[in-house]
Motif scaffolding. Structure first.
Motif, PDB file in Angstrom:
ATOM      1  N   UNK B  20      -6.271  -0.147 -13.844  1.00 24.02           N
ATOM      2  CA  UNK B  20      -5.543  -1.405 -13.880  1.00 24.02           C
ATOM      3  C   UNK B  20      -4.716  -1.615 -12.633  1.00 24.02           C
ATOM      4  N   UNK B  21      -4.493  -0.533 -11.884  1.00 23.19           N
ATOM      5  CA  UNK B  21      -3.615  -0.651 -10.727  1.00 23.19           C
ATOM      6  C   UNK B  21      -4.120  -1.625  -9.695  1.00 23.19           C
ATOM      7  N   UNK B  24      -2.433  -4.719  -9.754  1.00 22.42           N
ATOM      8  CA  UNK B  24      -0.978  -4.761  -9.582  1.00 22.42           C
ATOM      9  C   UNK B  24      -0.548  -4.671  -8.128  1.00 22.42           C
ATOM     10  N   UNK B  26      -2.075  -2.669  -5.534  1.00 23.32           N
ATOM     11  CA  UNK B  26      -2.991  -2.275  -4.463  1.00 23.32           C
ATOM     12  C   UNK B  26      -3.468  -3.442  -3.642  1.00 23.32           C
ATOM     13  N   UNK B 252       3.614   5.157  -0.780  1.00 23.05           N
ATOM     14  CA  UNK B 252       3.935   3.766  -0.511  1.00 23.05           C
ATOM     15  C   UNK B 252       2.947   3.151   0.464  1.00 23.05           C
ATOM     16  N   UNK B 360       5.193  -4.677  -1.541  1.00 18.41           N
ATOM     17  CA  UNK B 360       4.517  -4.370  -2.794  1.00 18.41           C
ATOM     18  C   UNK B 360       5.305  -4.883  -3.985  1.00 18.41           C
ATOM     19  N   UNK B 363       4.662  -8.411  -4.169  1.00 24.96           N
ATOM     20  CA  UNK B 363       3.239  -8.728  -4.198  1.00 24.96           C
ATOM     21  C   UNK B 363       2.840  -9.665  -3.068  1.00 24.96           C
TER      22      UNK B 363
END
Lengths: 493, 442
Positions: B20-21, B24, B26, B252, B360, B363
Motif C-alpha cells: 500500500x505504500x 502513500x 513513494x 527518507x 513527503x 505529498x
C-alpha cells in the motif's frame, strides 16, 4: 451513503465549494478512501492491540485528512474540564448559588495572585527572574499540550523529549547572555565559565543543531506530516513565550554599569519600569471587566461576546489614571528607582542614590486649554509619569488584541481554557495573554525613547578589541569629545 | 518505552502493508529511480523544459534526456552565479533578496495547497505584509550599520534609523491587529494554521537570507566558499553515488548512499582547500565590503588581514615521509575552509533530508516548477539552509571580534556623561596595559 462517506468524492461534491486545486481534493479524497479500506483490512488482524487510549494508525491518518479538509464545525469538542477548586473554598462557599460562587472564587484567586506578585517583588530580582522563568515554562507546557491534543500526537516517538530539549536550547541561548552580565564578577573568576561565554553563540548553535538532526533522524514513515506540524508548533510556541520572557527580564535588568576600577557591580533594578506595564495590563483587565459588568451594553467584537465597548473605554481611562498615580507613588520611593548596589564582599543589597533625571520632579506648564479647567499654571510631575501614560495607553488599546488572539485560538481549537492550573481562571496563559505584546512594546519603547544603547555592553566590546584597535578607537573618541567640548583639551589624564 | 513500543508497532504495520505504500509516500520520490526499477506508478509532471532543448534532445531516450536537461541547467546556474559575483556586492544583495522572496512564495503556496485556504479573506495580503515588515526590520538594522554616514547626512533617513525598532514594531503590530480583526467564524483554525505557517516560513527564509548578507559584508569569500562547498557536495555525492553507490543512507531519501556521502565529504574538503587557495590571493574577495561615502558606491580595497597572508606550517612528522616536504605554505583561511567544508558535507545533507521529509509529508514531488529538471528554488537551496547560520556563528565566534567602526557609531549615540564614563574607563584600561603610559597627547 458510501461506507467512507467522509472521504468519498461523491459525497464531498455536495459540501465542498469549487476551489482551485479541486483535482487535488478529489485525488486525496479518493486515495484517503482507498487507504481507509486497505488499512481497515490490515488492522482487523491486529485489532487485539488497539485498546485503551493508544492512538491507532488508520485513526491517525483519517484524523489527519479530516483536520486538513474540513472546517471548524466538524472538530469534536474536548471533554469539559474538571472542577479543580480546592476543597476548603468549596466548603466555605457551598451555600451560595453557582454564579456568585464562581465570582467569589475568581475574586479570591485574583487577590491571591496579586499578593504573590508583590511578595516576589519584595524578595528581589533573583526571585523575579526565577518567577518569570517558571511562568514561561508553564506557558510553553500548556500550549504544547494543546498541540498534542489537537494532533493526537502524544505518543509520537521522541517528540516530547525534543520539544523540551528545544526549549532548553533557546533558553540557554537567551539567558546565557543575561546571566553573563548579571553575574559578571562571579564569572570572571572561573576559567570554565569564561570559555562558555566566549563561545556562547557557537555552543548554543551546536546544541540546537543536535536537536535538529535528532528530529530529522526521528522522522517515521506515515507520520511525517504530524511530526512536521509538531515541529512547527514547537517553534512558534518558543517564538511567542521565550522571546517575551527574555524581553521582560531585559526590561528589568537594563542599565547595568560595570565599574572596572573597583570591580563593583551596580545594577539598576528599575522596578518602576517592570511594575508599571504589568500592573497596567492587570488593571485594564480588571477595570474593563468591572465596567463591562455594570455598564456593558454594546458588544465589542464577535470573537469575545463578553467584551463591550463600555468596558473597553472605561477600562482604558481608568488604566491611564491608575498608571499615572501608581508611577507617581513609585517615583517617590527610592527602593524602586535606585540602583541596587550588590557588594560582592558582603553579599548584600543596598539602595541609596541620586535618582535619575527621569525620576526627578519637573515643572510642566499646563496647556492653555486645561488651565481654565484646573486653575493651575504649572504642574509638578515626574517625567516618568508622561511615559507611563504612553505605556498605559498601549496596555488598554493594543493589549486586548492579545486577548482576542488567545480567544480566537481557543475557539479554533475548541478549548475553554488553556489549562486548569488556576481554579476559576484557567491556565497561566489565560492570565498572561494580554501581556503577550506588552513586554515587546516596553522593550522597544525603552530602547527608542528613554535610553540609547546599553553602555556597559559597549564597554565590554571595546575591551575585547585588539590593543591597536583600542588605541585607534581611543584617539577617535578623544577627538570627538574635544570637538563637542565635553572634554577639555588642556586636561591631561 | 511507550514511544518505542508504538514505533515498533508502526514498523510492523509498515512491513505488513508494504504494497500500500506506493500510494502513500513513494510517489514523492524521484521519477528516475522508478524508471530504474521498472516503475510502478508513473508520476504525472508537466514538462516545462524550454522548446529549444526539447527539439535538440528529441532523439535521446527519456532517461538520458532528463540527465542532459539537468546537466545543462546546472551549468547555466553555475555560470549565472559567476556572472553575479563579477557584477559586485550590490547585485549580489539584490539576488539574495529575490531568491528569498521566491522561496517564501513557494513555501506559502504549498501551505495554501495543503489547507485549501487560497480564498481565505485577507490572507495572501497579510502574508506578504508580514514578509515586508520582517525584511524592513532586518535590512534596516544592516543598512544603518553599513551606510552610517550616508544615513546621518539625510534628515529623513536619520529619523527612520533612530526610531527604527519602534517603527518596525508598529508595522508588525498593525499586521497582527489586522489578523485578529480578520478572523472569520468557522475558519478560525485554518487562519491560525496559516498564521503559524507564515511565521515559521519567515523564521526560516528571512533570517537565513539576512545572515547571508552579513557574511557577504565580511568579505565575498565568506559568501562564495560556503555556498560553493554545499553545491560541490551535492554534485560530488551524486556522482559518487551514481558510480559507486550501494548501501542506502537513510530511509527518507532512498537515492542517497553511504558511498556518495563519504566520497562527497572528501571531495568537498579538497575542493574547499583549492578554492580558498585560489581566492585568498585576490583582494576583491578577501576584503570586507565597505560603502565609500564620497563615491557613493561599494569598495573592496584594504590591507589583507592576517587570515589571508601566506604562512609556513610545519607538516607533522607522520606525513613528512609521505609527502616529502618539511613545511607547507598555506593561508590560515584554508584551515577554516576545512571546517566549513566539513560542516557542509556532514550537516548540510540534514537540511536536504529535512526538505525531503517535508515534501513527503505534504505529498509533493518538488517545491515548485521554476527550474526545469530541478524543481523550485527551494529544492536547490535546501542544503544551504543551515550553512548560512553556521558561517555567521563561526565568524562571530572564531574569526573576528566586534567591528570598531560600529562601536564608534554606537558610542556617538550615547549621552555625554555616558560617553565620558566610557572614555575614562578605556583610558584607564589602556594605561594599565601600558599602551598609553605617559603619552598624554597621543
Amino acid at each position: 451513503m458510501c461506507a467512507c462517506w467522509r472521504h468519498c468524492w461523491c459525497c464531498w461534491t455536495r459540501r465542498a465549494p469549487s476551489r482551485p486545486g479541486g483535482s487535488l481534493v478529489v485525488g486525496r479524497a479518493l486515495s484517503g478512501c482507498l487507504l481507509e479500506m486497505l488499512h481497515g483490512a490490515a488492522t482487523a488482524a491486529a485489532s487485539g492491540l488497539q485498546h485503551g487510549s493508544r492512538v491507532t494508525e488508520p485513526d491517525l491518518i483519517e484524523r489527519l485528512d479530516d483536520l486538513d479538509l474540513r472546517n471548524d464545525s466538524d472538530v469534536p469538542d474536548v471533554p469539559p474540564s474538571i472542577d479543580s477548586t480546592p476543597e476548603i473554598l468549596r466548603r466555605a462557599l457551598s451555600g451560595l448559588s453557582a454564579r456568585w460562587k464562581n465570582w467569589w472564587i475568581r475574586g479570591i484567586l485574583t487577590l491571591a495572585m496579586i499578593s504573590v506578585f508583590f511578595l516576589i517583588i519584595y524578595m528581589g530580582s533573583f526571585m523575579l527572574m526565577l518567577l518569570v522563568l517558571s511562568i514561561q515554562v508553564k506557558c510553553f507546557h500548556e500550549i504544547i499540550t494543546i498541540g498534542y491534543r489537537v494532533y493526537h500526537s502524544y505518543d509520537l516517538p521522541w517528540f516530547r523529549s525534543l520539544s523540551w530539549y528545544f526549549l532548553l536550547c533557546v533558553n540557554y541561548f537567551f539567558y546565557g547572555e543575561t546571566v553573563a552580565d548579571y553575574f559578571g564578577t562571579f564569572v570572571q573568576r572561573r576559567e570554565q565559565l569564561q570559555f562558555l561565554i566566549r563561545y556562547h553563540r557557537f555552543i548554543s548553535f551546536a546544541l540546537y543543531l543536535a536537536g535538529f538532526c535528532m528530529f530529522v533522524l526521528s522522522l517515521v514513515k506515515k507520520h511525517y506530516r504530524l511530526q512536521f506540524y509538531m515541529f512547527a508548533w514547537t517553534h512558534v510556541t518558543l517564538l511567542i513565550t521565550v522571546t517575551q520572557s527574555h524581553l521582560v527580564i531585559q526590561n528589568l535588568f537594563e542599565g547595568m554599569i560595570w565599574e572596572s576600577v573597583n570591580c563593583k557591580l551596580r545594577q539598576k533594578e528599575e522596578h518602576g519600569r517592570f511594575l508599571v506595564p504589568i500592573s497596567s495590563v492587570i488593571c485594564n483587565d480588571i477595570a474593563a471587566y468591572i465596567f463591562g459588568f455594570f455598564f456593558g451594553r454594546t458588544p465589542l467584537i464577535k470573537l469575545s461576546p463578553k467584551k463591550t465597548w463600555e468596558g473597553f473605554i472605561g477600562g482604558g481611562i481608568s488604566t491611564v489614571v491608575f498608571g499615572f498615580i501608581f508611577s507617581y507613588f513609585l517615583a517617590q520611593h527610592q527602593y524602586f528607582v535606585c540602583p541596587v548596589e550588590y557588594k560582592s564582599e558582603t553579599n548584600r543589597f543596598v539602595t541609596e542614590c541620586e535618582p535619575l533625571e527621569l525620576f526627578q520632579m519637573k515643572k510642566y506648564s499646563v496647556p492653555l486649554l486645561l488651565r481654565s479647567v484646573l486653575g493651575w499654571e504649572t504642574v509638578n510631575m515626574y517625567p516618568f509619569q508622561m511615559h507611563s501614560i504612553a505605556l498605559s495607553t498601549f496596555a488598554s488599546l493594543i493589549g486586548p488584541f492579545g486577548g482576542f488572539f488567545a480567544s480566537g485560538f481557543k475557539r479554533a481549537f475548541k478549548i475553554k481554557d488553556f489549562a486548569d492550573t488556576i481554579p476559576g481562571h484557567g491556565g497561566i496563559m489565560d492570565r498572561f495573554d494580554c501581556q503577550y505584546l506588552m513586554a515587546t512594546f516596553v522593550h522597544v519603547y525603552i530602547t527608542s525613547f528613554i535610553r540609547g544603547p546599553n553602555p556597559s555592553k559597549l564597554l565590554k566590546q571595546l575591551l575585547v578589541l585588539q590593543p591597536e584597535q583600542q588605541l585607534n578607537v581611543y584617539n577617535t573618541l578623544k577627538s570627538h569629545l574635544v570637538e563637542k567640548g565635553i572634554l577639555q583639551p588642556s586636561l591631561r589624564g | 518505552m511507550e514511544e518505542l513500543q508504538f514505533w515498533c508497532l508502526a514498523q510492523e504495520r509498515l512491513q505488513e502493508s508494504e504494497s500500500e505504500n506506493k500510494l502513500d509516500g513513494e510517489t514523492a520520490s524521484d521519477s528516475e529511480s522508478k524508471s530504474e526499477f521498472g516503475g510502478s506508478l508513473p508520476v504525472p509532471t508537466s514538462d516545462d523544459t524550454p522548446e529549444v532543448l526539447n527539439r535538440a534532445l528529441s532523439n535521446l531516450s527519456s532517461r538520458w534526456k532528463n540527465w542532459w536537461v539537468r546537466g545543462i541547467l546546472t551549468l547555466a546556474m553555475i555560470t549565472f552565479f559567476f556572472i553575479i559575483i563579477y557584477l559586485g556586492p550590490m547585485v549580489l544583495m539584490m539576488i539574495v533578496m529575490c531568491v528569498q522572496i521566491k522561496c517564501f512564495h513557494e513555501i506559502i503556496t504549498i501551505g495554501y495547497n495543503v489547507y485549501h485556504s487560497y480564498d481565505l479573506p485577507w490572507f495572501r495580503t497579510l502574508s506578504w505584509y508580514f514578509l515586508l515588515c520582517v525584511n524592513y526590520f532586518f535590512y534596516g538594522e544592516t543598512v544603518t550599520d553599513y551606510f552610517f554616514t550616508l544615513v546621518q547626512r539625510e534628515e529623513p533617513l536619520r529619523i527612520l534609523s533612530k526610531y527604527h525598532r519602534f517603527i518596525s514594531f508598529a508595522l508588525y503590530l498593525t499586521g497582527f491587529c489586522m489578523f485578529v480583526l480578520s478572523l472569520v467564524k468557522k475558519h478560525y483554525r485554518l487562519q491560525f494554521y496559516m498564521f503559524g505557517w507564515t511565521h515559521v516560513t519567515l523564521l526560516i527564509v528571512v533570517t537565513q537570507s539576512h545572515l547571508i548578507i552579513h557574511n557577504l559584508f565580511e568579505g565575498m569569500i565568506w559568501f562564495i566558499v560556503p555556498i560553493s562547498c554545499v553545491i560541490c557536495n551535492d554534485i560530488m555525492a551524486y556522482m559518487f553515488g551514481f558510480f559507486f553507490g550501494r548501501t542506502p543512507l537513510i530511509k527518507l531519501s532512498p537515492k542517497k548512499t553511504w558511498e556518495g556521502f563519504i566520497g562527497g565529504f572528501f571531495a568537498t574538503v579538497l575542493f574547499g582547500l583549492l578554492l580558498s587557495y585560489v581566492m585568498s590571493g585576490y583582494r576583491c574577495f578577501t576584503c570586507p565590503v565597505e560603502f565609500n561615502n564620497d563615491t557613493n558606491s561599494f569598495t573592496v580595497d584594504c590591507e589583507p588581514s592576517e587570515l589571508f597572508q601566506l604562512q609556513e606550517y610545519n607538516i607533522p612528522l607522520v606525513l613528512q615521509s609521505v609527502v616529502g616536504w618539511k613545511t607547507l605554505r598555506m593561508y590560515p583561511f584554508q584551515i577554516h575552509s576545512i571546517a566549513l567544508s566539513t560542516f557542509a558535507s556532514l550537516i548540510g545533507p540534514f537540511g536536504g533530508f529535512f526538505a525531503s521529509g517535508f515534501k513527503r509529508a505534504f505529498k509533493i514531488k518538488d517545491f515548485a516548477n521554476t527550474i526545469p529538471g530541478h524543481g523550485g528554488i527551494m529544492d536547490r537551496f535546501d542544503c544551504q539552509y543551515l550553512m548560512a547560520t553556521f558561517v555567521n556563528v563561526y565568524i562571530a565566534s572564531f574569526i573576528r571580534g566586534p567591528n570598531p567602526s560600529k562601536l564608534i557609531q554606537q558610542f556617538l549615540t550615547l549621552r555625554p556623561d555616558q560617553q565620558l564614563h566610557i572614555f575614562n574607563t578605556l583610558k584607564a584600561h589602556l594605561v594599565d596595559k601600558g599602551m598609553l603610559g605617559s603619552l598624554e597627547d597621543a
